[in-house]
Design an enzyme around this catalytic site. Structure first.
Site, short mmCIF file in Angstrom:
data_model
loop_
_atom_site.label_atom_id
_atom_site.label_comp_id
_atom_site.label_asym_id
_atom_site.label_seq_id
_atom_site.Cartn_x
_atom_site.Cartn_y
_atom_site.Cartn_z
N LYS A 1 0.94 -1.25 -0.11
CA LYS A 1 -0.03 -0.06 -0.09
C LYS A 1 0.97 1.12 0.01
O LYS A 1 1.99 1.16 0.17
CB LYS A 1 -0.99 0.00 1.28
CG LYS A 1 -1.90 -1.14 1.45
CD LYS A 1 -2.90 -1.20 0.09
CE LYS A 1 -4.01 0.03 -0.02
NZ LYS A 1 -5.50 0.06 0.37
N ASP B 1 1.53 6.88 4.03
CA ASP B 1 0.61 7.72 4.20
C ASP B 1 1.11 8.50 5.82
O ASP B 1 1.72 7.78 6.69
CB ASP B 1 -0.63 7.31 4.57
CG ASP B 1 -1.82 8.05 5.22
OD1 ASP B 1 -1.37 9.08 5.93
OD2 ASP B 1 -3.01 7.51 5.22
N CYS C 1 -0.02 9.50 8.52
CA CYS C 1 -0.33 9.31 9.74
C CYS C 1 0.09 8.06 10.28
O CYS C 1 0.22 7.80 11.50
CB CYS C 1 -1.99 9.00 9.57
SG CYS C 1 -2.87 7.36 8.62
N TYR C 2 0.78 7.17 9.44
CA TYR C 2 1.56 6.10 9.85
C TYR C 2 2.81 6.50 10.60
O TYR C 2 3.22 5.33 11.09
CB TYR C 2 1.65 4.95 8.69
CG TYR C 2 0.30 4.34 8.07
CD1 TYR C 2 -0.65 3.81 9.09
CD2 TYR C 2 -0.24 4.42 6.83
CE1 TYR C 2 -2.16 3.44 8.58
CE2 TYR C 2 -1.34 4.00 6.32
CZ TYR C 2 -2.22 3.62 7.38
OH TYR C 2 -3.52 3.06 6.84
N ASP D 1 -1.79 13.46 4.83
CA ASP D 1 -1.42 12.22 4.02
C ASP D 1 -0.27 12.05 3.44
O ASP D 1 0.76 11.51 3.67
CB ASP D 1 -2.48 11.40 3.67
CG ASP D 1 -2.57 10.35 2.71
OD1 ASP D 1 -1.06 9.76 2.55
OD2 ASP D 1 -3.68 9.51 2.48
N HIS E 1 -4.97 14.07 10.25
CA HIS E 1 -3.33 13.79 9.87
C HIS E 1 -2.58 14.63 10.57
O HIS E 1 -1.34 14.58 10.83
CB HIS E 1 -3.51 13.90 8.19
CG HIS E 1 -3.85 12.61 7.74
ND1 HIS E 1 -5.08 12.42 7.31
CD2 HIS E 1 -3.22 11.58 7.48
CE1 HIS E 1 -5.34 11.38 6.84
NE2 HIS E 1 -4.01 10.63 6.96
#
Ligand SMILES: CC(C)=CCC/C(C)=C/CC/C(C)=C/COP(=O)(O)OP(=O)(O)O
Ligand SMILES: [Zn+2]
Length: 436
Positions: free
Chosen positions: A264, A267, A269-270, A366, A376
Protein backbone atom coordinates in the site's frame (compact mmCIF):
# COMPACT_ATOMS: atom_id res chain seq x y z
CA UNK A 1 -15.24 -5.73 -18.94
CA UNK A 2 -11.58 -5.41 -17.85
CA UNK A 3 -10.44 -8.30 -15.63
CA UNK A 4 -9.31 -7.35 -12.14
CA UNK A 5 -5.53 -7.51 -12.56
CA UNK A 6 -4.56 -6.46 -9.04
CA UNK A 7 -5.52 -8.23 -5.82
CA UNK A 8 -8.20 -6.30 -3.97
CA UNK A 9 -6.78 -3.56 -1.76
CA UNK A 10 -3.34 -3.54 -3.39
CA UNK A 11 -2.02 -0.37 -5.01
CA UNK A 12 -1.24 -0.38 -8.71
CA UNK A 13 2.27 0.31 -10.00
CA UNK A 14 0.89 3.47 -11.56
CA UNK A 15 -0.37 4.81 -8.22
CA UNK A 16 2.93 3.94 -6.56
CA UNK A 17 5.02 5.64 -9.24
CA UNK A 18 2.83 8.76 -9.14
CA UNK A 19 3.56 9.11 -5.43
CA UNK A 20 7.27 8.47 -5.96
CA UNK A 21 7.43 11.02 -8.79
CA UNK A 22 5.82 13.69 -6.60
CA UNK A 23 8.12 12.97 -3.69
CA UNK A 24 11.27 12.76 -5.84
CA UNK A 25 10.39 16.01 -7.54
CA UNK A 26 9.97 17.80 -4.21
CA UNK A 27 13.17 16.35 -2.75
CA UNK A 28 14.97 17.39 -5.94
CA UNK A 29 13.65 20.96 -5.60
CA UNK A 30 14.76 20.98 -1.98
CA UNK A 31 18.25 19.83 -2.97
CA UNK A 32 18.67 22.56 -5.58
CA UNK A 33 17.35 25.67 -3.74
CA UNK A 34 19.71 27.92 -1.71
CA UNK A 35 20.31 26.99 1.96
CA UNK A 36 18.06 29.78 3.21
CA UNK A 37 15.14 28.39 1.22
CA UNK A 38 15.98 24.89 2.44
CA UNK A 39 15.77 26.06 6.04
CA UNK A 40 12.38 27.59 5.36
CA UNK A 41 11.09 24.46 3.64
CA UNK A 42 12.21 22.31 6.55
CA UNK A 43 10.78 24.55 9.24
CA UNK A 44 7.75 23.47 11.24
CA UNK A 45 5.17 26.20 10.58
CA UNK A 46 4.07 26.45 14.21
CA UNK A 47 2.10 29.67 13.94
CA UNK A 48 0.09 28.46 10.96
CA UNK A 49 -0.56 25.09 12.59
CA UNK A 50 -1.85 26.74 15.75
CA UNK A 51 -4.15 29.05 13.76
CA UNK A 52 -5.52 26.11 11.78
CA UNK A 53 -6.08 24.09 14.98
CA UNK A 54 -7.81 26.89 16.88
CA UNK A 55 -10.16 27.52 13.96
CA UNK A 56 -11.27 23.89 14.19
CA UNK A 57 -11.86 23.97 17.93
CA UNK A 58 -13.89 27.17 17.72
CA UNK A 59 -16.27 25.49 15.27
CA UNK A 60 -17.27 22.65 17.60
CA UNK A 61 -20.67 24.06 18.55
CA UNK A 62 -24.04 22.66 17.42
CA UNK A 63 -23.55 24.09 13.94
CA UNK A 64 -20.50 21.91 13.40
CA UNK A 65 -22.03 18.94 11.59
CA UNK A 66 -19.50 17.73 9.05
CA UNK A 67 -18.18 14.93 11.26
CA UNK A 68 -21.15 14.75 13.55
CA UNK A 69 -20.39 11.39 15.17
CA UNK A 70 -16.73 12.26 15.58
CA UNK A 71 -16.65 15.42 17.63
CA UNK A 72 -14.72 14.02 20.64
CA UNK A 73 -12.15 12.86 18.10
CA UNK A 74 -11.86 16.35 16.63
CA UNK A 75 -11.33 17.65 20.19
CA UNK A 76 -8.60 15.10 20.85
CA UNK A 77 -6.83 15.57 17.49
CA UNK A 78 -6.77 19.34 17.99
CA UNK A 79 -5.98 19.47 21.72
CA UNK A 80 -3.26 16.85 21.44
CA UNK A 81 -1.72 18.68 18.47
CA UNK A 82 -1.79 21.92 20.49
CA UNK A 83 -0.14 20.16 23.43
CA UNK A 84 2.55 18.72 21.13
CA UNK A 85 3.26 22.26 19.94
CA UNK A 86 3.51 23.39 23.58
CA UNK A 87 0.41 25.59 23.24
CA UNK A 88 -2.53 26.13 25.60
CA UNK A 89 -6.08 27.16 24.78
CA UNK A 90 -7.64 30.19 26.50
CA UNK A 91 -9.98 29.85 29.49
CA UNK A 92 -13.15 30.41 27.47
CA UNK A 93 -12.32 27.75 24.88
CA UNK A 94 -11.24 25.41 27.67
CA UNK A 95 -14.59 25.83 29.46
CA UNK A 96 -16.57 25.38 26.25
CA UNK A 97 -14.65 22.21 25.35
CA UNK A 98 -15.15 20.66 28.80
CA UNK A 99 -18.83 21.57 28.73
CA UNK A 100 -19.25 20.14 25.25
CA UNK A 101 -17.52 16.85 26.14
CA UNK A 102 -19.59 16.57 29.33
CA UNK A 103 -22.69 16.73 27.14
CA UNK A 104 -21.31 13.81 25.09
CA UNK A 105 -21.11 11.70 28.29
CA UNK A 106 -23.90 9.11 28.43
CA UNK A 107 -25.97 9.03 31.66
CA UNK A 108 -25.03 5.33 31.94
CA UNK A 109 -21.34 5.89 31.24
CA UNK A 110 -18.98 6.38 28.31
CA UNK A 111 -18.96 9.08 25.65
CA UNK A 112 -20.84 9.23 22.34
CA UNK A 113 -19.88 11.00 19.13
CA UNK A 114 -21.98 14.03 20.11
CA UNK A 115 -24.54 14.99 22.76
CA UNK A 116 -27.29 12.38 23.09
CA UNK A 117 -25.47 9.83 20.92
CA UNK A 118 -24.90 6.20 21.88
CA UNK A 119 -21.69 5.68 23.89
CA UNK A 120 -18.86 4.15 21.89
CA UNK A 121 -15.40 2.95 22.89
CA UNK A 122 -13.59 4.99 20.23
CA UNK A 123 -15.24 8.26 21.23
CA UNK A 124 -14.80 7.40 24.92
CA UNK A 125 -11.05 7.00 24.31
CA UNK A 126 -11.03 10.24 22.30
CA UNK A 127 -12.94 12.23 24.94
CA UNK A 128 -10.79 10.95 27.82
CA UNK A 129 -7.56 11.66 25.90
CA UNK A 130 -8.89 15.11 24.90
CA UNK A 131 -9.68 16.04 28.51
CA UNK A 132 -6.29 14.78 29.69
CA UNK A 133 -4.58 16.72 26.88
CA UNK A 134 -6.42 19.81 28.08
CA UNK A 135 -5.40 19.08 31.68
CA UNK A 136 -6.22 21.21 34.69
CA UNK A 137 -8.53 21.19 37.66
CA UNK A 138 -11.81 21.42 35.73
CA UNK A 139 -11.05 18.99 32.95
CA UNK A 140 -9.97 15.86 34.83
CA UNK A 141 -12.79 15.81 37.44
CA UNK A 142 -15.36 16.15 34.64
CA UNK A 143 -14.81 12.47 33.78
CA UNK A 144 -17.24 10.19 35.62
CA UNK A 145 -14.88 7.30 36.22
CA UNK A 146 -17.28 4.92 37.94
CA UNK A 147 -19.73 5.28 35.04
CA UNK A 148 -16.92 4.80 32.52
CA UNK A 149 -16.10 1.59 34.39
CA UNK A 150 -19.72 0.42 34.10
CA UNK A 151 -19.63 1.16 30.37
CA UNK A 152 -16.36 -0.77 29.90
CA UNK A 153 -17.83 -3.76 31.72
CA UNK A 154 -20.85 -3.68 29.37
CA UNK A 155 -18.50 -3.68 26.35
CA UNK A 156 -16.61 -6.74 27.62
CA UNK A 157 -17.49 -9.87 25.64
CA UNK A 158 -17.53 -13.31 27.33
CA UNK A 159 -14.56 -14.25 25.07
CA UNK A 160 -12.45 -11.62 26.87
CA UNK A 161 -12.31 -9.15 23.97
CA UNK A 162 -14.30 -5.89 23.79
CA UNK A 163 -17.08 -4.58 21.54
CA UNK A 164 -16.90 -1.03 20.14
CA UNK A 165 -20.46 -0.32 21.27
CA UNK A 166 -23.58 -2.12 22.39
CA UNK A 167 -23.97 -5.13 20.00
CA UNK A 168 -21.10 -3.70 17.96
CA UNK A 169 -18.04 -5.27 16.40
CA UNK A 170 -15.27 -6.94 18.38
CA UNK A 171 -11.73 -6.00 17.35
CA UNK A 172 -8.23 -5.08 18.52
CA UNK A 173 -9.10 -1.37 18.42
CA UNK A 174 -11.87 -1.98 20.95
CA UNK A 175 -9.46 -3.92 23.19
CA UNK A 176 -6.87 -1.12 23.07
CA UNK A 177 -9.29 1.76 23.64
CA UNK A 178 -10.94 -0.06 26.59
CA UNK A 179 -7.63 -1.00 28.23
CA UNK A 180 -6.08 2.41 27.57
CA UNK A 181 -9.02 4.27 29.13
CA UNK A 182 -9.22 1.89 32.10
CA UNK A 183 -5.50 2.11 32.70
CA UNK A 184 -5.17 5.89 32.57
CA UNK A 185 -8.28 6.39 34.73
CA UNK A 186 -6.89 3.84 37.20
CA UNK A 187 -9.96 1.57 36.98
CA UNK A 188 -8.33 -1.46 35.34
CA UNK A 189 -9.11 -4.66 37.28
CA UNK A 190 -8.94 -8.42 36.77
CA UNK A 191 -12.43 -8.58 35.32
CA UNK A 192 -11.56 -6.14 32.51
CA UNK A 193 -8.21 -7.86 31.93
CA UNK A 194 -9.58 -11.40 31.72
CA UNK A 195 -8.56 -13.14 28.44
CA UNK A 196 -8.10 -9.94 26.45
CA UNK A 197 -4.48 -10.96 25.78
CA UNK A 198 -5.62 -14.25 24.22
CA UNK A 199 -7.77 -12.35 21.74
CA UNK A 200 -4.96 -9.96 20.73
CA UNK A 201 -2.57 -12.88 20.41
CA UNK A 202 -5.00 -14.59 18.02
CA UNK A 203 -4.79 -11.50 15.75
CA UNK A 204 -1.02 -11.63 15.13
CA UNK A 205 -0.63 -12.80 11.54
CA UNK A 206 1.90 -14.89 9.62
CA UNK A 207 3.48 -11.58 8.47
CA UNK A 208 4.30 -10.59 12.07
CA UNK A 209 2.03 -7.53 12.35
CA UNK A 210 -1.35 -7.54 14.09
CA UNK A 211 -4.74 -7.54 12.33
CA UNK A 212 -8.03 -6.04 13.49
CA UNK A 213 -9.62 -9.48 13.88
CA UNK A 214 -8.39 -13.09 13.67
CA UNK A 215 -7.77 -14.05 10.02
CA UNK A 216 -7.55 -10.47 8.70
CA UNK A 217 -4.56 -8.62 7.27
CA UNK A 218 -1.81 -7.15 9.50
CA UNK A 219 -2.13 -3.37 9.65
CA UNK A 220 -0.15 -0.59 11.37
CA UNK A 221 -3.18 0.85 13.16
CA UNK A 222 -4.06 -2.49 14.72
CA UNK A 223 -0.43 -3.41 15.36
CA UNK A 224 -0.05 -0.25 17.43
CA UNK A 225 -3.31 -0.98 19.28
CA UNK A 226 -2.46 -4.65 19.91
CA UNK A 227 1.08 -4.02 21.13
CA UNK A 228 0.12 -1.03 23.31
CA UNK A 229 -2.70 -3.04 24.94
CA UNK A 230 -0.39 -6.03 25.50
CA UNK A 231 2.16 -3.74 27.18
CA UNK A 232 -0.53 -2.28 29.43
CA UNK A 233 -1.68 -5.72 30.54
CA UNK A 234 1.89 -6.91 30.90
CA UNK A 235 1.60 -9.65 28.27
CA UNK A 236 3.69 -8.22 25.40
CA UNK A 237 6.20 -11.05 25.67
CA UNK A 238 3.48 -13.50 24.57
CA UNK A 239 3.61 -11.94 21.09
CA UNK A 240 6.18 -13.03 18.54
CA UNK A 241 8.11 -9.76 18.90
CA UNK A 242 10.90 -10.73 16.51
CA UNK A 243 8.33 -11.29 13.75
CA UNK A 244 6.54 -8.07 14.69
CA UNK A 245 9.78 -6.06 14.45
CA UNK A 246 10.60 -7.76 11.15
CA UNK A 247 7.20 -6.74 9.77
CA UNK A 248 7.23 -3.12 10.95
CA UNK A 249 10.78 -2.28 9.78
CA UNK A 250 9.81 -3.19 6.22
CA UNK A 251 6.81 -0.86 6.28
CA UNK A 252 9.04 2.22 5.90
CA UNK A 253 9.08 3.21 2.25
CA UNK A 254 11.79 4.73 0.07
CA UNK A 255 9.91 8.02 0.44
CA UNK A 256 10.79 7.99 4.16
CA UNK A 257 7.15 7.64 5.28
CA UNK A 258 5.45 4.46 6.45
CA UNK A 259 2.77 2.40 4.75
CA UNK A 260 0.00 0.82 6.86
CA UNK A 261 0.26 -2.60 5.27
CA UNK A 262 2.12 -4.53 2.59
CA UNK A 263 1.78 -3.22 -0.97
CA UNK A 264 0.00 0.00 0.00
CA UNK A 265 1.02 3.64 -0.30
CA UNK A 266 2.89 5.54 2.41
CA UNK A 267 0.74 7.93 4.42
CA UNK A 268 1.78 10.53 7.03
CA UNK A 269 -0.55 9.17 9.73
CA UNK A 270 1.38 5.90 9.88
CA UNK A 271 4.34 7.92 11.15
CA UNK A 272 2.61 7.50 14.48
CA UNK A 273 0.86 4.13 14.10
CA UNK A 274 4.04 2.45 12.83
CA UNK A 275 6.60 4.89 14.30
CA UNK A 276 4.81 4.55 17.64
CA UNK A 277 5.36 0.77 17.50
CA UNK A 278 9.13 1.44 17.68
CA UNK A 279 8.62 3.74 20.65
CA UNK A 280 6.50 1.06 22.33
CA UNK A 281 9.12 -1.59 21.69
CA UNK A 282 11.81 0.63 23.15
CA UNK A 283 9.66 1.31 26.19
CA UNK A 284 8.86 -2.38 26.62
CA UNK A 285 12.51 -3.36 26.33
CA UNK A 286 13.54 -0.74 28.85
CA UNK A 287 10.88 -2.08 31.25
CA UNK A 288 12.23 -5.60 30.96
CA UNK A 289 15.82 -4.34 30.94
CA UNK A 290 16.84 -5.48 27.47
CA UNK A 291 18.01 -3.63 24.42
CA UNK A 292 16.27 -4.37 21.10
CA UNK A 293 18.77 -5.55 18.50
CA UNK A 294 19.42 -2.74 16.03
CA UNK A 295 18.56 -3.71 12.47
CA UNK A 296 21.27 -1.36 11.29
CA UNK A 297 24.28 -0.87 13.51
CA UNK A 298 26.25 1.31 11.15
CA UNK A 299 26.09 4.30 13.49
CA UNK A 300 27.60 2.33 16.35
CA UNK A 301 31.11 3.73 16.28
CA UNK A 302 30.41 7.26 15.10
CA UNK A 303 30.86 10.43 17.05
CA UNK A 304 28.29 13.08 17.86
CA UNK A 305 28.33 16.23 15.82
CA UNK A 306 26.91 19.30 17.49
CA UNK A 307 25.63 21.03 14.36
CA UNK A 308 22.45 22.90 15.26
CA UNK A 309 20.58 22.22 12.04
CA UNK A 310 20.25 18.82 10.48
CA UNK A 311 19.59 19.19 6.79
CA UNK A 312 17.75 16.89 4.44
CA UNK A 313 20.96 16.34 2.47
CA UNK A 314 22.11 14.45 5.57
CA UNK A 315 19.80 11.70 4.39
CA UNK A 316 20.88 11.65 0.76
CA UNK A 317 22.77 8.77 -0.69
CA UNK A 318 26.34 7.90 -1.68
CA UNK A 319 28.28 10.78 -3.17
CA UNK A 320 25.30 13.08 -2.95
CA UNK A 321 25.16 13.58 -6.70
CA UNK A 322 21.78 11.91 -7.06
CA UNK A 323 18.50 13.34 -5.85
CA UNK A 324 16.70 10.07 -6.36
CA UNK A 325 15.43 8.30 -3.32
CA UNK A 326 16.95 4.94 -2.70
CA UNK A 327 15.60 2.17 -0.55
CA UNK A 328 18.95 1.87 1.22
CA UNK A 329 19.46 3.72 4.50
CA UNK A 330 21.89 6.63 4.85
CA UNK A 331 25.52 6.26 5.77
CA UNK A 332 25.35 8.90 8.45
CA UNK A 333 26.47 8.28 11.94
CA UNK A 334 24.58 9.79 14.82
CA UNK A 335 25.44 8.41 18.20
CA UNK A 336 27.93 6.44 20.10
CA UNK A 337 25.19 4.72 22.09
CA UNK A 338 23.99 2.10 19.71
CA UNK A 339 21.51 0.73 22.20
CA UNK A 340 19.46 3.90 21.79
CA UNK A 341 19.43 4.14 18.01
CA UNK A 342 15.93 3.86 16.59
CA UNK A 343 15.22 0.78 14.50
CA UNK A 344 13.73 2.94 11.73
CA UNK A 345 15.16 5.77 9.64
CA UNK A 346 14.05 8.66 11.79
CA UNK A 347 15.62 11.47 9.72
CA UNK A 348 14.07 10.16 6.50
CA UNK A 349 10.66 10.03 8.19
CA UNK A 350 11.07 13.61 9.46
CA UNK A 351 11.94 14.68 5.92
CA UNK A 352 8.75 13.07 4.61
CA UNK A 353 6.66 14.72 7.34
CA UNK A 354 8.12 18.22 6.97
CA UNK A 355 8.35 18.37 3.20
CA UNK A 356 5.48 16.16 2.00
CA UNK A 357 2.94 15.99 4.83
CA UNK A 358 3.23 19.55 6.08
CA UNK A 359 0.92 22.09 4.48
CA UNK A 360 2.85 25.37 4.87
CA UNK A 361 -0.47 27.19 5.40
CA UNK A 362 -1.03 25.11 8.54
CA UNK A 363 -2.12 21.52 9.13
CA UNK A 364 -0.62 18.25 7.93
CA UNK A 365 -1.79 15.60 5.49
CA UNK A 366 -1.46 12.03 4.24
CA UNK A 367 0.70 12.90 1.22
CA UNK A 368 1.30 15.58 -1.44
CA UNK A 369 -1.88 16.54 -3.37
CA UNK A 370 -4.08 15.46 -0.42
CA UNK A 371 -5.90 18.03 1.70
CA UNK A 372 -4.89 18.73 5.30
CA UNK A 373 -7.17 17.51 8.07
CA UNK A 374 -7.17 17.29 11.86
CA UNK A 375 -6.65 13.52 12.00
CA UNK A 376 -3.49 13.72 9.90
CA UNK A 377 -2.32 16.85 11.72
CA UNK A 378 -2.54 14.96 15.02
CA UNK A 379 -0.86 11.76 13.89
CA UNK A 380 1.81 13.41 11.70
CA UNK A 381 2.84 15.66 14.61
CA UNK A 382 2.74 12.68 17.00
CA UNK A 383 5.02 10.78 14.60
CA UNK A 384 7.34 13.78 14.32
CA UNK A 385 7.65 13.92 18.10
CA UNK A 386 8.37 10.17 18.21
CA UNK A 387 11.20 10.69 15.67
CA UNK A 388 12.76 13.63 17.51
CA UNK A 389 12.68 11.86 20.86
CA UNK A 390 13.66 8.43 19.56
CA UNK A 391 17.35 8.75 20.33
CA UNK A 392 17.14 9.67 23.97
CA UNK A 393 18.87 7.98 26.83
CA UNK A 394 15.84 8.65 29.02
CA UNK A 395 12.47 10.27 28.52
CA UNK A 396 13.32 13.43 30.48
CA UNK A 397 16.29 14.57 28.40
CA UNK A 398 16.04 16.92 25.42
CA UNK A 399 16.69 15.56 21.93
CA UNK A 400 20.23 15.95 20.65
CA UNK A 401 20.43 18.39 17.73
CA UNK A 402 21.43 15.65 15.30
CA UNK A 403 18.23 13.79 16.04
CA UNK A 404 16.13 16.74 14.87
CA UNK A 405 15.73 17.48 11.19
CA UNK A 406 15.58 21.20 10.38
CA UNK A 407 15.98 23.99 12.92
CA UNK A 408 16.04 22.92 16.56
CA UNK A 409 12.92 25.05 17.08
CA UNK A 410 11.08 22.21 15.31
CA UNK A 411 11.26 20.15 18.52
CA UNK A 412 7.85 19.07 19.80
CA UNK A 413 6.83 17.92 23.26
CA UNK A 414 7.50 14.24 23.96
CA UNK A 415 4.56 11.82 24.11
CA UNK A 416 3.75 8.78 26.21
CA UNK A 417 3.62 6.29 23.31
CA UNK A 418 1.12 3.89 24.90
CA UNK A 419 -1.64 6.52 25.25
CA UNK A 420 -0.41 9.10 22.71
CA UNK A 421 -0.68 11.87 25.26
CA UNK A 422 1.99 14.51 25.85
CA UNK A 423 4.18 13.26 28.69
CA UNK A 424 3.52 16.18 31.08
CA UNK A 425 -0.23 15.76 30.71
CA UNK A 426 0.09 12.02 31.21
CA UNK A 427 1.97 12.60 34.51
CA UNK A 428 -0.65 15.11 35.66
CA UNK A 429 -3.48 12.64 34.92
CA UNK A 430 -1.60 9.74 36.46
CA UNK A 431 -1.11 11.71 39.65
CA UNK A 432 -4.70 12.93 39.72
CA UNK A 433 -6.30 9.52 39.14
CA UNK A 434 -3.93 7.79 41.57
CA UNK A 435 -5.22 9.84 44.47
CA UNK A 436 -8.92 10.09 43.61
C1 LIG B 1 -7.18 4.13 18.67
C2 LIG B 1 -7.76 3.78 17.36
C3 LIG B 1 -9.21 3.96 17.19
C4 LIG B 1 -6.95 3.31 16.42
C5 LIG B 1 -7.29 3.07 15.00
C6 LIG B 1 -6.15 2.43 14.35
C7 LIG B 1 -6.21 2.47 12.85
C8 LIG B 1 -5.66 3.69 12.15
C9 LIG B 1 -6.66 1.46 12.17
C10 LIG B 1 -6.63 1.46 10.70
C11 LIG B 1 -7.81 0.76 10.13
C12 LIG B 1 -7.61 0.39 8.67
C13 LIG B 1 -7.65 -1.04 8.32
C14 LIG B 1 -7.41 1.30 7.78
C15 LIG B 1 -7.19 0.97 6.34
O1 LIG B 1 -7.63 1.99 5.65
P1 LIG B 1 -7.23 2.17 4.12
O2 LIG B 1 -7.42 0.90 3.35
O3 LIG B 1 -7.97 3.37 3.65
O4 LIG B 1 -5.71 2.57 4.25
P2 LIG B 1 -4.36 1.84 3.76
O5 LIG B 1 -4.42 1.76 2.28
O6 LIG B 1 -3.30 2.78 4.22
O7 LIG B 1 -4.29 0.51 4.44
ZN1 LIG C 1 -3.71 8.50 6.84
Amino acid sequence: MEPDTEPRGTVTQREQSMVLNDVNMLYHIYATVPPIAQTLMMELQRKNHVEYLLRGLQQLGPSFCSLDANRPWICYWILHSMALLGEFVDADLEDRTIEFLSRCQDPNGGYGGGPGQMPHLATTYAAVNALISLGGEKSLPSINRSKVYTFLKCMKDPSGAFRMHDAGEIDVRACYTAISVASILNILDDELLQNVGNYILSCQTYEGGIAGEPGSEAHGGYTFCGLAAMILINEADRLDLAALIGWVVFRQGVEGGFQGRTNKLVDGCYSFWQGGVFALLRRFHSIIGESPTPVDQRGAECSIDNTQTTTASDVSEGDGSSDEISSQGDEHCHFQHREREPLFHSIALQRYLLLCSQDPRGGLRDKLRKPRDYYHTCYCLSGLSICQHSWLKDEDSSPLPRAVLGPYSNVLEPVHPVFNIVLDRYHEAHEFFSRS
